[in-house]
Write an enzyme that holds these catalytic residues in place. Sequence first.
Site, PDB file in Angstrom:
ATOM      1  N   GLY B 234     -67.544  38.648  35.583  1.00  0.00           N
ATOM      2  CA  GLY B 234     -69.021  38.467  36.034  1.00  0.00           C
ATOM      3  C   GLY B 234     -69.175  39.773  37.146  1.00  0.00           C
ATOM      4  O   GLY B 234     -70.048  40.447  37.169  1.00  0.00           O
ATOM      5  N   GLY B 464     -61.527  35.046  36.587  1.00  0.00           N
ATOM      6  CA  GLY B 464     -60.542  35.816  36.297  1.00  0.00           C
ATOM      7  C   GLY B 464     -59.834  36.254  37.295  1.00  0.00           C
ATOM      8  O   GLY B 464     -58.733  37.119  37.202  1.00  0.00           O
ATOM      9  N   THR B 465     -59.990  36.017  38.471  1.00  0.00           N
ATOM     10  CA  THR B 465     -59.425  36.243  39.731  1.00  0.00           C
ATOM     11  C   THR B 465     -57.964  35.561  40.091  1.00  0.00           C
ATOM     12  O   THR B 465     -57.127  36.142  40.725  1.00  0.00           O
ATOM     13  CB  THR B 465     -60.214  35.891  40.962  1.00  0.00           C
ATOM     14  OG1 THR B 465     -60.505  34.507  40.747  1.00  0.00           O
ATOM     15  CG2 THR B 465     -61.694  36.522  40.875  1.00  0.00           C
ATOM     16  N   GLN B 592     -55.400  42.016  39.802  1.00  0.00           N
ATOM     17  CA  GLN B 592     -56.901  42.079  40.360  1.00  0.00           C
ATOM     18  C   GLN B 592     -57.149  43.621  40.834  1.00  0.00           C
ATOM     19  O   GLN B 592     -58.009  44.174  40.752  1.00  0.00           O
ATOM     20  CB  GLN B 592     -56.884  41.331  41.651  1.00  0.00           C
ATOM     21  CG  GLN B 592     -57.226  39.868  41.195  1.00  0.00           C
ATOM     22  CD  GLN B 592     -58.791  39.661  41.330  1.00  0.00           C
ATOM     23  OE1 GLN B 592     -59.538  40.024  40.412  1.00  0.00           O
ATOM     24  NE2 GLN B 592     -59.285  39.421  42.550  1.00  0.00           N
ATOM     25  N   LYS B 655     -56.371  38.807  52.934  1.00  0.00           N
ATOM     26  CA  LYS B 655     -57.499  39.483  52.759  1.00  0.00           C
ATOM     27  C   LYS B 655     -57.926  39.578  51.498  1.00  0.00           C
ATOM     28  O   LYS B 655     -57.006  39.566  50.382  1.00  0.00           O
ATOM     29  CB  LYS B 655     -57.451  41.083  53.352  1.00  0.00           C
ATOM     30  CG  LYS B 655     -57.203  41.359  54.917  1.00  0.00           C
ATOM     31  CD  LYS B 655     -56.893  42.586  55.250  1.00  0.00           C
ATOM     32  CE  LYS B 655     -56.707  42.835  56.617  1.00  0.00           C
ATOM     33  NZ  LYS B 655     -56.551  44.432  56.926  1.00  0.00           N
ATOM     34  N   GLY B 656     -59.146  39.495  51.254  1.00  0.00           N
ATOM     35  CA  GLY B 656     -59.808  39.746  49.759  1.00  0.00           C
ATOM     36  C   GLY B 656     -59.373  40.852  48.981  1.00  0.00           C
ATOM     37  O   GLY B 656     -59.218  41.833  49.534  1.00  0.00           O
ATOM     38  N   GLU B 659     -62.348  43.257  45.282  1.00  0.00           N
ATOM     39  CA  GLU B 659     -63.255  44.553  45.056  1.00  0.00           C
ATOM     40  C   GLU B 659     -62.718  45.951  45.505  1.00  0.00           C
ATOM     41  O   GLU B 659     -63.171  46.948  45.297  1.00  0.00           O
ATOM     42  CB  GLU B 659     -64.489  44.201  45.837  1.00  0.00           C
ATOM     43  CG  GLU B 659     -65.356  43.127  45.119  1.00  0.00           C
ATOM     44  CD  GLU B 659     -66.427  42.416  45.855  1.00  0.00           C
ATOM     45  OE1 GLU B 659     -67.408  42.810  45.677  1.00  0.00           O
ATOM     46  OE2 GLU B 659     -66.039  41.307  46.360  1.00  0.00           O
TER      47      GLU B 659
END
Lengths: 166, 693
Positions: B234, B464-465, B592, B655-656, B659
Amino acid sequence: MEADITLRVDGEDRKVTVDTRTTLLDALRDRLGVTAPKKGCDHGQCGSCTVLVDGRRVVSCLSLAVARDGAEVTTAAGLADADGPHPVQRAFVANDALQCGFCTPGQVCSAVGVLAEVKAGWPSAVTEGDAAPELTDAEVRERMSGNLCRCGAYPGIVAAIREVGA
Amino acid sequence: MTDQLTPNAIGRDVARADGPLKVLGAAPYAYDQPLTDPLYLCTVDATVVRGRVAGVDASAALAMDGVELVLTHENAPELSTEDGELRVLQSPEVHFRGQVVAAVVATTTEVAAAAAGAVVVTYDTEPFAVTAGSDPAGLHAPEKVNAGYPTDTDDGDLDAAVAAAAFTVDEEYTTARTHNNPLEPHTTVATWTGGDLHVFEASQSVFGARRVLAGVFGLDPERVRVTCPYVGGGFGSKGSPHAGAVVTVMAARMLPGRSVKFALTRRQMFRLVGYRPRMTQRVRLAAAPDGTLTGVGVDVVQESARIKEYAEQTAVAARMMYAAPNRRTSHRLALLDIPVPTWMRAPGEAPGMFALETAIDELAARVGIDPIALRVRNEPERDPATGKPFSSRHLVDCLHEGADRFGWYDRDPRPRSRRVNGWLVGYGVAASTYPAYRMPANSAVVRYTADDRYRVEIGASDLGTGAWTALAQIAADALGVPQDSIDLAIGDTRLPRATVAGGSSGTASWGTAIVEAARAFRDKFGRTPEPDDEVFADAPENTAAKDFALHGYGAQFAEVRVHEDTGEIRVPRLYGMFDAGRVINPRTARSQLVGGMTMGLSMALHEDSVMDTALGHTANPDLGEYHIAANADVHEIRADWLGIPDERLNPMGSKGIGEIGITGTAAAIANAAHHATGVRVRELPITLDKFLR
Ligand code: FES
Ligand code: FES
């Protein structure tokens, strides 16, 4: 116009009535409920619909179902056998050669095709001279470039295919 | 500080839980759900840019066998939304080329497509503007920019700092229009039964999709169920439903009891689901003789749609990356007759860090110091944007550690200093950053089923993460059981509420709710529960966000080759070192980060949705002409991390990572290309012609 055809899908004879405009991909997905091959573009530009037809890889969105009457079609679902998933499929999991998984059924079918093509000595654009091709990173990347992966799983895909071909 | 989990399952290199299903093609995406006698929708899209539908003749379409419905603005049900993108078929107005002006529902896809082609639409046209600068109305200042950041900031006196500086940079950087293009097309499958709506939606947020659709159709959200266990990517575009979802639900409403399916064509993915808009950034840097920054300025001019404003937070990274007493940033929009843009992986930071990190490289060259040293010299003690302390900031460690592992210091810093077989070779570096968000409004249920098994429920999404895997690892540690004792359920609004798989916030937001529920479960039932014992819990408030600036960081290094005669560019090596907190699953995390860097490479070298200014649409709307990185474009891409948990953020210390990988990549590549050739490319994508001017 409609036509009655028979496809041997993943080892099973399937009779199906198709519109003569129906692609092999839509026949599998919409008529037969075989949803392993995916529709990413419907234009032969992404590879997510790749299946093996009589052992060779084909983008099923560019193939009309009526033209494949009697063919043997293998999807990602049919690559597995009684012993479980195909070695390529196992290697994809082990190398995390996927994320969202949408391109993956096409990738694994394509990979099985690539391994057979290299074994049969078919050259690619990056094969040097007349020698038989070897399964190098460059050969795998070149031959797999018809299968796009937006998640960027390419390094894992190359590693998985080389592992099986080694 | 949050009460940290003791990592046991967390940090283990376990295989992706949904991998075995996905390699067999057995994971059911939205379109793959088995249904009885579904109907297929096909839209008719405007062939003019701006004007009105003068007439629709659907008689030929309606005469076709198998056609069940033709929807136009004349018979479409009224919607209760003012959202210009979602007000589908509410008026004859045409706002952009490719807008949905009618839809056909039929018993097969072939009939639906043929019938849609037989609908005759006539238009009255008006003049249009599709590129920034061509619109007589001029530029517009949004009230705020995406994610709620202020439009403009002004600290100190930037102009005076520039005037007094020993070294300055004042350049314009342009990033292309790029389309998310997840491999799975946006898909909606809708069924109305009585007053209840059930939707299979390719979505990054089932609860978000429910909220939007319930609002558009004026329904009680409790009557709407959205299901989405698997999503084929996405990258932001599936963060919220678009026009295709609305028209499908509308058609299903008029055909109660029948399931209506619609998957967009790839061509429609270039106009109906959003994209990253084209923008230009003027970056100004002012520095003292030793490279200490005295001023930072970023002024953004971005294209957006007239019918719905989208202002990307492009300049926000420049507000917090480097210390400087004088700083001014602004965002302005050109409102045009173009499709509505939206989030695309790292909105703001992806284009923003291209401009800022290229400008920093230019400054380093002018000052005559190493670009890593320049960044280290300008490391802030507190967040320059908010004045708050950083919860953790390890950018300098990423730069140093990454430089060593990449072999950065092997390079001769002079441009055009290395040639191999006709290729000019260069190294480049850039920093990465992305905020560490955690969203409110997440809840989870933990239930003991039997035989040492626990069911953990939350309406999260895995696009897909690796959420299917990482959330099970978190749940296992929170309950103190092995990972294979966890049965995870996600992707359905029948589960507890969850926020979007977006803003790299998923794992932190959902994981915190799961930990809360698991701890409450143990408090209530101890280690020996009875079958069906269950606890529901809300995630606690994110108090760290009040007192600290929360961000992830990274350093990316690129080796680039540019052919001396042809200008062809290759990237044989990309290396990223990230400050991503504690990593839950190294295998899926690496994918990722590498995936983000791959998309960064693609942004740097390939992606460009070209506006046809005469016809007012994207001239290359398919995967043949809009090139995304293919296997042969990607050589060695590696990602590592420091592995330092941030204990203030969440109980996992994570942490993410979804991105941050795309931020800075394009700058590292552009900087390496400059080192290789001496040519500074300030406009993406970096195509061969730019070296031959
Ligand atoms: S769907 Fe067939 S190649 Fe894309
Ligand atoms: S795994 Fe998502 S497109 Fe390849």
